[in-house]
Design an enzyme around this catalytic site. Structure first.
Site, PDB file in Angstrom:
ATOM      1  N   GLU A  20      87.015  22.976 -17.358  1.00 43.70           N
ATOM      2  CA  GLU A  20      86.758  22.123 -16.209  1.00 43.70           C
ATOM      3  C   GLU A  20      86.242  20.777 -16.713  1.00 43.70           C
ATOM      4  O   GLU A  20      85.637  20.691 -17.789  1.00 43.70           O
ATOM      5  CB  GLU A  20      85.694  22.743 -15.294  1.00 43.70           C
ATOM      6  CG  GLU A  20      86.201  23.898 -14.462  1.00 43.70           C
ATOM      7  CD  GLU A  20      87.262  23.471 -13.467  1.00 43.70           C
ATOM      8  OE1 GLU A  20      87.015  22.534 -12.670  1.00 43.70           O
ATOM      9  OE2 GLU A  20      88.356  24.052 -13.497  1.00 43.70           O
TER      10      GLU A  20
ATOM     11  N   SER B 220      98.767  21.167 -18.697  1.00 45.76           N
ATOM     12  CA  SER B 220      97.742  22.206 -18.781  1.00 45.76           C
ATOM     13  C   SER B 220      96.751  22.052 -17.644  1.00 45.76           C
ATOM     14  O   SER B 220      96.701  21.017 -16.959  1.00 45.76           O
ATOM     15  CB  SER B 220      97.010  22.123 -20.118  1.00 45.76           C
ATOM     16  OG  SER B 220      96.254  20.926 -20.189  1.00 45.76           O
ATOM     17  N   HIS B 221      95.923  23.073 -17.455  1.00 48.69           N
ATOM     18  CA  HIS B 221      94.972  23.056 -16.337  1.00 48.69           C
ATOM     19  C   HIS B 221      94.040  21.846 -16.408  1.00 48.69           C
ATOM     20  O   HIS B 221      93.856  21.132 -15.419  1.00 48.69           O
ATOM     21  CB  HIS B 221      94.134  24.342 -16.344  1.00 48.69           C
ATOM     22  CG  HIS B 221      93.002  24.298 -15.356  1.00 48.69           C
ATOM     23  ND1 HIS B 221      93.194  24.526 -14.011  1.00 48.69           N
ATOM     24  CD2 HIS B 221      91.682  24.007 -15.517  1.00 48.69           C
ATOM     25  CE1 HIS B 221      92.032  24.388 -13.388  1.00 48.69           C
ATOM     26  NE2 HIS B 221      91.108  24.084 -14.282  1.00 48.69           N
ATOM     27  N   VAL B 222      93.465  21.591 -17.607  1.00 53.71           N
ATOM     28  CA  VAL B 222      92.495  20.502 -17.703  1.00 53.71           C
ATOM     29  C   VAL B 222      93.175  19.157 -17.469  1.00 53.71           C
ATOM     30  O   VAL B 222      92.565  18.222 -16.921  1.00 53.71           O
ATOM     31  CB  VAL B 222      91.770  20.537 -19.066  1.00 53.71           C
ATOM     32  CG1 VAL B 222      92.699  20.113 -20.207  1.00 53.71           C
ATOM     33  CG2 VAL B 222      90.531  19.658 -19.047  1.00 53.71           C
TER      34      VAL B 222
ATOM     35  N   ARG C 228      85.051  29.691 -14.869  1.00 51.11           N
ATOM     36  CA  ARG C 228      85.647  28.403 -14.536  1.00 51.11           C
ATOM     37  C   ARG C 228      85.899  28.294 -13.031  1.00 51.11           C
ATOM     38  O   ARG C 228      85.641  27.258 -12.415  1.00 51.11           O
ATOM     39  CB  ARG C 228      86.955  28.250 -15.324  1.00 51.11           C
ATOM     40  CG  ARG C 228      87.600  26.909 -15.197  1.00 51.11           C
ATOM     41  CD  ARG C 228      88.553  26.676 -16.381  1.00 51.11           C
ATOM     42  NE  ARG C 228      89.522  27.737 -16.535  1.00 51.11           N
ATOM     43  CZ  ARG C 228      90.713  27.750 -15.941  1.00 51.11           C
ATOM     44  NH1 ARG C 228      91.056  26.754 -15.154  1.00 51.11           N
ATOM     45  NH2 ARG C 228      91.567  28.726 -16.147  1.00 51.11           N
TER      46      ARG C 228
END
Length: 1456
Positions: free
Chosen positions: A1042, A1060-1062, A1270
């Site tokens: 995060e 990607s998630h970030v 997260r």
């Protein structure tokens, strides 16, 4: 009458150590002498008058040389080897100074010749004299510019120049084998540099010669070389070995003043006098042609030739010799280089050992490196948790006794020692508690013992113990006391030991001396008293921690035996040998413990010898015993070969006593033969007799260097200090070395010969990695004894590959070459040839292992020597060197699959470069990134395995903290991985430049103003809140973190995927996010920690600058950082259904993920597949939890959730674990079965109850992911009510994908809506969206030209995930895809079966090697994304897979 003096000096043939004086009467030498050209300089007093030129049998006196300033600085020896005179009859090294000015002394031009000038041997030869006519030009001086004293267009070979005032430059050009330009500047300023290059003619650009003086750097397409300052003058010599260079041009630069000295505004121009040989007219003697033809025949494998072929070979041999002459070599040079005094005889007889003119490089065999593949052995690999405190199968009685005392709560361990009593042991343990010191003694000796003991106020003294300290039954004696041991049983009547406890009150006593009495026999510590200190080690043992991740019991035992081990190497190696069997009970952690201990020894962190005399033969035998045991472990446990090689390299080779005894004997012979029995040599002799060590190798080398430097004592000390031996260390030996060597010149030759031979003996024992001794040990050698000195005969190893000895000879002959490429090829060819033998059972395996270790080590030292050469090398050369280093690392590594695929990738990149593929640099950059990941992974595995043992054992032994903290780092530095990393870093900016990648990859281009904060991992601060706007510079970003509150930017050298998630979170949160590839920029950013910076990104770059704090208020991102979106969750209720089909998906039943996939069915093009889906709807989890079957789980979760609400986020893991205890109600199982079967999906239970249990566990893991850290902190950050979060489960059949992809239909980096951006990985998509290192293949496609995708980056991910036909359970919460909040990716999708991790080989992947296939797949993915965007009318974030060329879409959501 003037007195003349000729200064002759010995002439040394090129490539030869032989010399002779020119007045020799030997007719053969005299004939050779008169076939060469020489010049003499003739002096009267200090004036140079004439030069004599000797050409064969003719001698000419060159008169009227008074104006020559070429040798204005007189030297004691002035006989110069002169190859050729120029057209004016002046030697090639003659400089012209036509007219002296007031600053230059004018010499008399008169001279008279006299026959008495010549030695008697020259009399009778013709002496002709001729007068020279010299050009005369005016000299201009006195200005701050240089003036050439000769016409620059003339044929002069040098000159004298006035640079400024009294600063004068003299240029002298000479020839021996190559032109030598000598430059001297008198009265010079400091920091002068030569800015220069070579030219072919005056019109061409400068050529940069490959032969450069030390310190030369490339500066703006020129070379810049520093002058050497000596007093008020500066000097420089430049050799030019390239015949194509006809002259050099240069300027003089004062770097400190930024001042340039020119030649009347132009470059200085100096012509080079390369000899114009008429090689075509030189007859090549037939004997040389015959020798060369023989050598060609040998190199080609001694083939049988026809007469025609034989004639052709002779002609080719003649051409080879002709080419050597054209390079500037003389016939004499070629003869010496070829024959070395041996070959001519061999051509006639052809017996005996081969000695030949080594070819420039070897022909490497083509090999499949997959034959070298080593994978971890799953059976023996354990996780760190499984390995914690690994212990032997059973503890001895003494170990149990010690353990019981050490685990007492109030006991502080001050000292612990273990002594050997023949085949028994004595434990002494000193503890402190409540102000009292206790000494516990225990032994497994069976005969009754009495302790004869005292106390010491100073170490070693015997004082009678006070009566109040004597245990009951003790006897008080003069200065001592005696106390009997008592026998106790530890764990049964058969396991008995003798023990004794003494209590010492606080006082002035520092230790206890003692001996043991057994009947009438005294037991001592190797003829000395036992002594135990009460103070103990520098750190109490309990400071060592719990030993997690180590073979703790083994390390404890090592620490207890260290006092015994430090007596001598014999003791240490014997103890290590005793521990080897116990080591294997702890698997690789046991070997790691031995390695750490031996490495501490090798780096001198431990005492090598303490008050104990031991014969070299005994050390050698102990070494040999340990090495043989390690050799046996190598045979039995090949999966530990890497660890075992490292241990062996720290121990040395050892021997069976004969070589070890020669250390003792041979030094006496050296002293006797060379008459050097006193002083330093006698002190060294006493040390060698007392306790030889690896230091002796260094001392021997220091003596050799001292002699070679003409007895310059500074060379002796430089060699010692460079290798860590100081004066203090020399004095610390039990037999101290106090004096310096003091040899005479008449001792030099004999000492060099004898010490060189002695070095082999020393290395045979101490230097396992020494190349020459390792080769000798395998090839065999024999040393005869002298007098009492024993001889040594080492037989060659049988069964070596054909041609292997010649290959090793090639390596030895090139081991010091400046051009290391042929050497590296030879070293690696030797290792490849050796590799199969290392897996065979042979009685000489240890010798082969030490040879392999030595070859490995030489690769590293060779590559480090080439760094200067590689500074300006082309990319293909650096890439080729990287392949060589990778091959070396592959040969040394246990787990090398990833390294092999990196090696294959580099070779493909080289092929692309050679075939002029436009994408070669882009592909090479992906291989470079993967190589970095492989090296980082290797470093991390070393750290995980070795560092805990280093820290634990280091604390037990009280070692310096710095030596412990850098232990793993130094282990890595000592291998070729560090050299490989250096080359990769050197190549990176070159590839980025060629591929137009720049220094940044901007993932989220948002302008930001904030304070710089440097962190190691983004993960470590993801839950932190920064009060001030913060720019995070994070070393590691995995992709799943995060973005912490208050962060306005994240900059990292790591490489998370753009999707990607970030990355998605950063774009959604309007946070600047970028990868920086330039280490200099990163270092600058880190140096600005605490400063306020303004970041201004574009789609491909970031600029930054410091700003004042008043600018902070005007920052455009402050409101966005502080703003919290207003988002509410609506709690979902159980609908009464446990499972539903896709036709029943509604917003009340499932989340957007399920609804979107159902919507796509039947609406996308037919060539796009949509997997069949069912769902477990909202509310089912809460319904299952409330079932009476799960009452206990429900109650436990209530307690844990209350703790969580009170701020106890550390219970999140326990909550997830508790959810996994849920039991499935029968109605859920039945409904899910019916729904899946009616939707034509396979039911897991049909394959057995165990398969259903796997499915049920996967469902529970999806539900439990609601409490992922997260996810929890993300909802908390935006003030979402976590209790209202509900989790549906989307159930789909897994498509066993070849590739997985993610599409953003608007380019997320640039915001360009006309461009589709996608990323693709091999295997399942978890490696793309999860925290898997490396980059995916990325590409863009214009929506108006979908059939022309453009690759932006090639893949570097080393791992792909693959799975059998299975079911996946996907999270589908009501907290995902909310407007203003991206919850996607926070929760888990869990396959029923575990994925298989596969190390990927991209060089065989059709997506990378088949251009048409690549275009087809990427175009299809782009078209699928475009059609789905058109279906929804808004940008989409799409996930899908490719199977057998067909596109499947598994989910879509609005692009955030």
């Amino acid at each position: 009458m003037l007195n003349y003096l000729i200064h002759p000096r010995p002439f040394i043939f090129p490539g030869s150590r032989r010399s002779f004086q020119p007045h020799s009467t030997n007719p053969t030498l005299l004939h050779s002498f008169f076939n060469l050209h020489f010049s003499f300089q003739i002096f009267t007093g200090d004036l140079l008058l004439s030069r004599i030129l000797i050409k064969g049998s003719d001698i000419e006196l060159l008169k009227d040389m008074s104006n020559s300033v070429g040798h204005g600085f007189l030297r004691p020896t002035v006989l110069e080897h002169q190859i050729k005179t120029n057209s004016r009859g002046i030697g090639g090294n003659t400089l012209f100074q036509p007219q002296a000015n007031s600053q230059i002394r004018k010499f008399s031009s008169s001279s008279t010749s006299s026959p008495s000038l010549l030695p008697s041997d020259f009399r009778g030869r013709r002496l002709s004299v001729r007068k020279l006519t010299l050009p005369r030009n005016r000299v201009v001086s006195g200005f701050a510019k240089s003036v050439l004293t000769t016409d620059p267009a003339s044929e002069q070979l040098g000159g004298r120049f006035i640079l400024e005032g009294d600063t004068e430059m003299k240029v002298d050009v000479k020839i021996s084998s190559v032109p030598l330009v000598e430059i001297q500047i008198t009265n010079s300023p400091d920091h002068l540099y030569l800015h220069w290059g070579g030219i072919r003619d005056r019109q061409e650009k400068w050529i940069l010669p490959s032969l450069r003086p030390e310190g030369t750097k490339v500066d703006n397409k020129a070379l810049r070389t520093p002058f050497v300052k000596s007093g008020s003058n500066s000097f420089l010599k430049v050799e030019i070995d390239d015949p194509a260079i006809e002259a050099i041009e240069f300027l003089i630069v004062d770097e400190r003043q930024n001042r340039w000295y020119k030649n009347n505004g132009q470059n200085f121009h100096v012509k080079l006098p390369f000899e114009e040989k008429q090689v075509s007219n030189v007859g090549i003697p037939e004997d040389l042609v015959q020798i060369q033809a023989y050598l060609r025949w040998e190199r080609k494998g001694k083939q049988t030739y026809t007469p025609e072929e034989e004639k052709k070979e002779f002609e080719e041999a003649r051409k080879e010799l002709q080419r050597e002459l054209e390079k500037g070599s003389s016939l004499d040079d070629v003869r010496k280089k070829m024959t070395k005094g041996e070959t001519q005889k061999k051509v006639q007889k052809q017996p005996g050992k081969k000695t030949y003119f080594t070819p420039e490089r070897i022909n490497r065999k083509k090999r499949d490196l997959m034959q070298l593949l080593n994978k971890p052995t799953p059976v023996t690999v354990k996780s760190v948790e499984e390995k914690v405190s690994v212990t032997p199968k059973s503890l001895s009685a003494l170990q149990l006794f010690s353990k019981a005392i050490e685990e007492q709560n109030d006991a502080n361990i001050l000292n612990k020692k273990m002594y050997r009593l023949a085949d028994k042991e004595l434990l002494v343990l000193v503890t402190e508690a409540s102000g009292k010191t206790r000494v516990h003694l225990a032994t497994d000796q069976e005969e009754p013992l009495t302790l004869h003991w005292a106390l010491s106020e100073r170490a070693g003294e015997w004082l009678a113990p006070p009566a109040n300290l004597l245990p009951a039954g003790s006897t008080s004696l003069d200065k001592a006391a005696e106390t009997k041991f008592s026998t106790i049983s530890i764990d049964g009547s058969s396991n008995k030991i003798q023990t004794l406890e003494l209590e010492i009150q606080e006082g002035t006593f520092v230790g206890m001396p003692f001996v043991l009495l057994c009947g009438e026999n005294w037991i001592k510590n190797n003829d000395s008293d036992f002594y135990v200190e009460f103070g103990g080690p520098k750190k109490p043992i309990k400071d060592a921690g719990d030993g997690k991740g180590t073979a703790k019991t083994l390390l404890d035992k090592i620490a207890s035996l260290e006092s015994e081990a430090e007596k001598s190497f014999m003791h240490r190696f014997n103890i290590a040998a005793d521990l080897v069997e116990e080591t294997m009970d702890a698997d690789d952690l046991g070997l790691a413990g031995i390695l750490v201990w031996m490495r501490f020894m090798a780096t001198r962190q431990l005492t090598w010898n303490r008050n104990y005399n031991v014969k070299p033969r005994e050390i050698s035998q102990a070494q040999d015993r340990l090495i043989i045991l390690l050799e046996n472990v190598y045979r039995t446990y090949p999966q530990y070969s890497e660890l075992l090689r490292m241990i062996m390299s720290t121990v040395g080779r050892g021997g069976e006593g004969d070589v070890g005894q020669r250390i003792r004997d041979e030094i006496l012979v050296i002293q006797k033969n060379n008459k050097c029995k006193g002083g330093m040599m006698e002190e060294w002799h006493q040390k060698l007799h007392n306790n030889t060590s690896p230091d002796d190798v260094v001392i021997c080398q220091a003596l050799i260097n001292y002699i070679k430097s003409d007895l310059d004592i500074s060379e002796y000390w430089n060699t010692l200090t460079t290798n860590g031996i100081t004066k203090e260390r020399l004095l610390s030996y039990d037999r101290a070395i106090r004096n310096e060597p003091n040899f005479t010149r008449d001792q030099k030759e004999g000492l060099l010969r004898d010490l060189g031979s002695y070095m082999r003996t020393l290395k045979a024992v101490h230097s396992g990695a020494d190349l020459e001794s390792a080769i000798s040990n395998c090839m065999g050698y024999r040393s005869e004894g002298q007098g009492f000195m024993v001889g040594v005969k080492i037989n060659p190893i049988s069964g070596l590959p054909s041609g292997f000895p010649e290959l090793l000879q090639f390596v030895l002959e090139h081991v010091e070459d400046k051009n290391v490429e042929p050497l590296l090829e030879g070293l690696l060819e030797a290792r490849e040839e050796l590799k199969p033998l290392l897996s065979k059972s042979t009685d000489r395996l240890k010798d082969l292992l030490f040879l392999d270790i030595a070859l490995d080590s030489t690769v590293r030292t060779a590559i480090e020597r080439s760094y200067e050469e590689l500074k300006n090398a082309k990319p293909e050369k650096i890439m080729y060197f990287i392949t060589l280093l990778l091959e070396n690392l592959i040969l040394s590594s246990d787990n090398n699959e990833d390294l092999i695929y990196c090696w294959k990738g580099w070779n493909k990149a080289l092929t692309m470069l050679n075939t002029k593929d436009n994408d070669w640099a882009l592909f090479a950059k992906s291989v470079l990134d993967r190589t970095r990941l492989a090296l980082a992974s290797k470093g991390e595995s070393y750290h995980q395995l070795l560092q805990p043992s280093a820290e634990y054992l280091g604390a037990l032994l009280g070692l310096d903290e710095w030596a412990v903290s850098i232990f793993t780092e130094e282990m890595i530095r000592s291998g070729s991985a560090a050299s490989l990393s250096s080359l990769v870093n050197r190549l990176d900016p070159i590839l980025r430049s060629v591929a137009n990648l720049g220094s940044w990859q901007v993932i989220s281009p948002v302008e930001a103003v904030g304070y710089v904060v440097v962190v190691d991992k983004l993960l470590s601060v993801q839950n932190k809140s920064y009060e001030l706007p913060t720019i995070l510079v994070a070393k590691t970003v995995s992709g799943e973190e995060e973005i912490p509150d208050g962060a306005v930017a994240v900059l990292t050298p790591d490489m998370p995927d753009v999707l990607s998630h970030v990355s998605v979170r950063a774009r959604n949160s309007k946070v600047c996010f970028a990868t920086c590839f330039d280490t200099n920029i990163l270092d600058d950013l880190r140096a600005k920690e605490g400063k306020l910076l303004n970041l201004k990104p574009t789609s491909a770059d970031i600029t930054y600058s410091e700003v004042k704090e008043e600018n902070l208020a005007r920052s455009s991102n402050l409101e966005e950082v502080d703003a919290i979106p207003t988002i509410k969750l609506v709690k979902k209720e159980f609908s009464g259904r446990y499972a539903i089909s896709s036709e029943e998906f509604t917003s009340e039943m499932v989340g957007a993920k399920s609804r979107n996939i159902a919507y796509l069915k039947g609406k996308v093009p037919s060539w796009v597949g949509i997997p069949t889906s069912v769902a477990i709807p909202f509310g089912v989890f809460e319904k299952v939890l409330s079932d009476e079957l799960n009452q206990g789980v429900s109650e436990k979760l209530k307690i844990l959730n209350k703790q969580l609400a009170d701020g106890g986020s550390d219970v999140l893991g326990e909550i997830r674990k508790t959810v996994l205890d849920l039991v499935a109600p029968p109605q859920l199982v039945q409904e899910l079965k019916n729904t899946m079967q009616s939707s034509d999906m396979p039911w897991p239970g049909d394959e057995g109850e165990q398969r259903w249990e796997q499915a049920w566990m996967a469902i529970k893991k999806v539900w439990a992911s609601k409490w992922n850290e997260r996810a929890y902190f993300s909802t908390k950050k935006v003030k979402l009510d976590h209790d209202f979060l509900c989790m549906a489960v989307l159930v789909q059949e897994i498509i066993n994908a070849d590739y997985a992809f993610v599409i953003h239909t608007t380019n997320p980096s640039s915001g360009d809506s006309s461009e589709i951006y996608a990323e693709l990985v091999k295997g399942l998509g978890e490696t793309l969206v999860g925290a898997y290192p490396g980059r995916a293949l990325s590409f863009i496609s214009k929506k108006d030209n979908l059939d022309s995708p453009k690759v932006l980056g090639y893949p570097s991910k080393p791992i792909g995930l693959f799975i059998r036909r299975s079911i996946i359970f996907r999270s589908d919460s009501n907290g995902e895809d909310l407007e203003g909040y991206a919850g996607a990716g926070l929760y888990d999708s869990v396959p029923m079966d575990e994925e298989e991790k596969v190390v990927l080989d991209y060089t065989s992947d059709p997506l990378l090697v088949d251009v048409n296939f690549q275009k087809s797949i990427l175009s299809s993915i782009a078209r699928a994304g475009d059609s789905i965007e058109k279906l929804y009318g808004t940008p989409q974030d799409i996930e899908g897979v490719v199977r057998d060329g067909k596109i499947y879409v598994v989910q879509t959501r609005p692009q955030m």
